[in-house]
Write a protein that holds these residues in place. Structure first.
Motif, short mmCIF file in Angstrom:
data_model
loop_
_atom_site.label_atom_id
_atom_site.label_comp_id
_atom_site.label_asym_id
_atom_site.label_seq_id
_atom_site.Cartn_x
_atom_site.Cartn_y
_atom_site.Cartn_z
N CYS A 5 0.91 -1.22 0.06
CA CYS A 5 -0.05 0.02 0.01
C CYS A 5 0.71 1.34 -0.10
O CYS A 5 0.28 2.34 -0.12
CB CYS A 5 -1.00 -0.13 1.18
SG CYS A 5 -2.64 0.90 1.05
N ARG A 6 2.13 1.28 0.11
CA ARG A 6 3.03 2.31 0.05
C ARG A 6 3.96 2.62 -1.04
O ARG A 6 5.03 3.08 -0.88
CB ARG A 6 4.05 1.98 1.45
CG ARG A 6 3.10 2.17 2.59
CD ARG A 6 3.88 1.77 3.94
NE ARG A 6 4.32 0.24 3.88
CZ ARG A 6 5.11 -0.33 4.79
NH1 ARG A 6 5.81 0.66 5.43
NH2 ARG A 6 5.35 -1.38 4.60
N ALA A 7 3.52 2.43 -2.24
CA ALA A 7 4.23 2.38 -3.43
C ALA A 7 4.12 3.83 -3.60
O ALA A 7 5.26 4.28 -4.35
CB ALA A 7 3.70 1.68 -4.64
N TYR A 8 3.38 4.72 -3.55
CA TYR A 8 2.99 6.01 -3.97
C TYR A 8 2.74 6.88 -2.79
O TYR A 8 1.98 6.46 -1.88
CB TYR A 8 2.18 6.20 -4.95
CG TYR A 8 2.44 5.34 -6.18
CD1 TYR A 8 1.72 4.03 -6.37
CD2 TYR A 8 3.29 5.85 -7.28
CE1 TYR A 8 1.99 3.40 -7.68
CE2 TYR A 8 3.78 5.01 -8.29
CZ TYR A 8 2.95 3.76 -8.42
OH TYR A 8 3.24 3.00 -9.66
N TRP A 9 3.23 8.03 -2.54
CA TRP A 9 2.73 8.91 -1.41
C TRP A 9 2.45 10.24 -1.94
O TRP A 9 2.78 10.84 -3.16
CB TRP A 9 4.18 9.11 -0.76
CG TRP A 9 4.96 7.74 0.07
CD1 TRP A 9 5.53 6.98 -0.46
CD2 TRP A 9 4.22 7.33 1.27
NE1 TRP A 9 5.72 6.02 0.52
CE2 TRP A 9 5.12 6.20 1.39
CE3 TRP A 9 3.41 7.87 2.07
CZ2 TRP A 9 4.69 5.48 2.56
CZ3 TRP A 9 3.13 6.87 3.35
CH2 TRP A 9 3.90 5.87 3.61
N GLY A 10 1.67 10.92 -1.15
CA GLY A 10 1.28 12.53 -1.45
C GLY A 10 2.20 13.07 -0.76
O GLY A 10 3.09 12.65 0.12
N GLN A 11 1.98 14.55 -0.61
CA GLN A 11 3.11 15.42 -0.37
C GLN A 11 2.78 15.59 1.57
O GLN A 11 3.63 16.31 2.13
CB GLN A 11 2.62 16.74 -0.73
CG GLN A 11 1.47 17.58 -0.40
CD GLN A 11 0.31 17.14 -0.86
OE1 GLN A 11 0.08 16.26 -1.39
NE2 GLN A 11 -1.00 17.96 -0.41
N GLY A 12 1.57 15.29 1.81
CA GLY A 12 1.31 15.29 3.36
C GLY A 12 0.67 16.66 3.72
O GLY A 12 0.56 17.55 3.11
N THR A 13 -0.25 16.37 4.69
CA THR A 13 -0.90 17.51 5.26
C THR A 13 -0.88 17.42 6.93
O THR A 13 -0.92 16.45 7.58
CB THR A 13 -2.32 17.31 4.99
OG1 THR A 13 -3.11 18.52 5.29
CG2 THR A 13 -2.93 16.18 5.49
N GLN A 14 -0.49 18.56 7.44
CA GLN A 14 -0.33 18.77 8.89
C GLN A 14 -1.63 18.82 9.71
O GLN A 14 -2.72 19.30 9.43
CB GLN A 14 0.44 20.06 9.18
CG GLN A 14 0.82 20.25 10.56
CD GLN A 14 1.69 19.59 11.31
OE1 GLN A 14 2.72 19.04 10.44
NE2 GLN A 14 1.49 19.03 12.64
N VAL A 15 -1.60 17.89 10.68
CA VAL A 15 -2.76 18.06 11.86
C VAL A 15 -1.94 18.50 13.22
O VAL A 15 -1.03 17.85 13.54
CB VAL A 15 -3.16 16.60 11.84
CG1 VAL A 15 -4.26 16.46 13.15
CG2 VAL A 15 -3.97 16.47 10.50
N THR A 16 -2.77 19.19 13.74
CA THR A 16 -2.39 20.00 14.97
C THR A 16 -3.58 19.98 15.93
O THR A 16 -4.41 20.42 15.67
CB THR A 16 -1.79 21.36 14.89
OG1 THR A 16 -0.63 21.36 13.82
CG2 THR A 16 -1.17 21.97 16.14
N VAL A 17 -3.41 19.23 16.97
CA VAL A 17 -4.35 18.96 18.23
C VAL A 17 -3.70 19.86 19.40
O VAL A 17 -2.61 19.67 19.77
CB VAL A 17 -4.69 17.68 18.43
CG1 VAL A 17 -5.82 17.95 19.44
CG2 VAL A 17 -4.93 16.98 17.09
N SER A 18 -4.56 20.75 19.92
CA SER A 18 -3.94 21.41 21.06
C SER A 18 -5.37 21.48 22.01
O SER A 18 -6.40 21.52 21.63
CB SER A 18 -3.72 23.12 20.61
OG SER A 18 -4.92 23.60 20.00
N SER A 19 -4.79 21.81 23.23
CA SER A 19 -5.82 22.05 24.31
C SER A 19 -6.20 23.29 24.50
O SER A 19 -5.62 24.31 24.18
CB SER A 19 -5.39 21.49 25.51
OG SER A 19 -4.22 21.93 25.86
#
Length: 118
Positions: A104-118
């Motif tokens: 399942c890891r032959a191709y990759w996207g550029q990524g997207t940041q997730v930030t969780v804060s309190s």
């Protein structure tokens, strides 16, 4: 060659929700499996969730079971990751990946940041 375009990252508060999207283009056979991975610096890359698109078979990492849901819209060649009950430790870059059923890891996207804060 498969191209993956992610969207939907951003910021949320603890206990909140975000939905990530990943649209695939290219040969369908190269995206029979799609999924989401994340990489926290200093730790190994973690498989968050994957789906075998023809069967709808899903896999979830232990840390997200019961909180995250992967789904697909084959008419749009898009996979989604619904993230609920977010925790600070969910903060990192999330990457969409695709490949044949056996890898399942032959191709990759550029990524997207997730930030969780309190």
């Amino acid at each position: 060659q498969v191209q993956l375009v992610e969207s939907g990252g951003g910021s949320a508060q603890v206990g909140g929700s975000l939905r990530l999207s990943c649209s695939a283009s290219g040969p369908t056979s190269s995206s029979y499996c799609m999924g989401w991975y994340r990489h926290v610096p200093g730790k190994e890359r973690e498989a968050v969730a994957t789906i075998i698109r023809s069967r709808g078979t899903t896999f979830y990492g232990d840390s997200v079971k019961g909180r995250f849901t992967i789904s697909q819209d084959n008419t749009k060649n898009t996979v989604y990751l619904q993230m609920n009950s977010l925790k600070p430790e969910d903060t990192t870059m999330y990457y969409c990946a695709a490949g044949p059923t056996s890898y399942c890891r032959a191709y990759w996207g550029q990524g997207t940041q997730v930030t969780v804060s309190s």
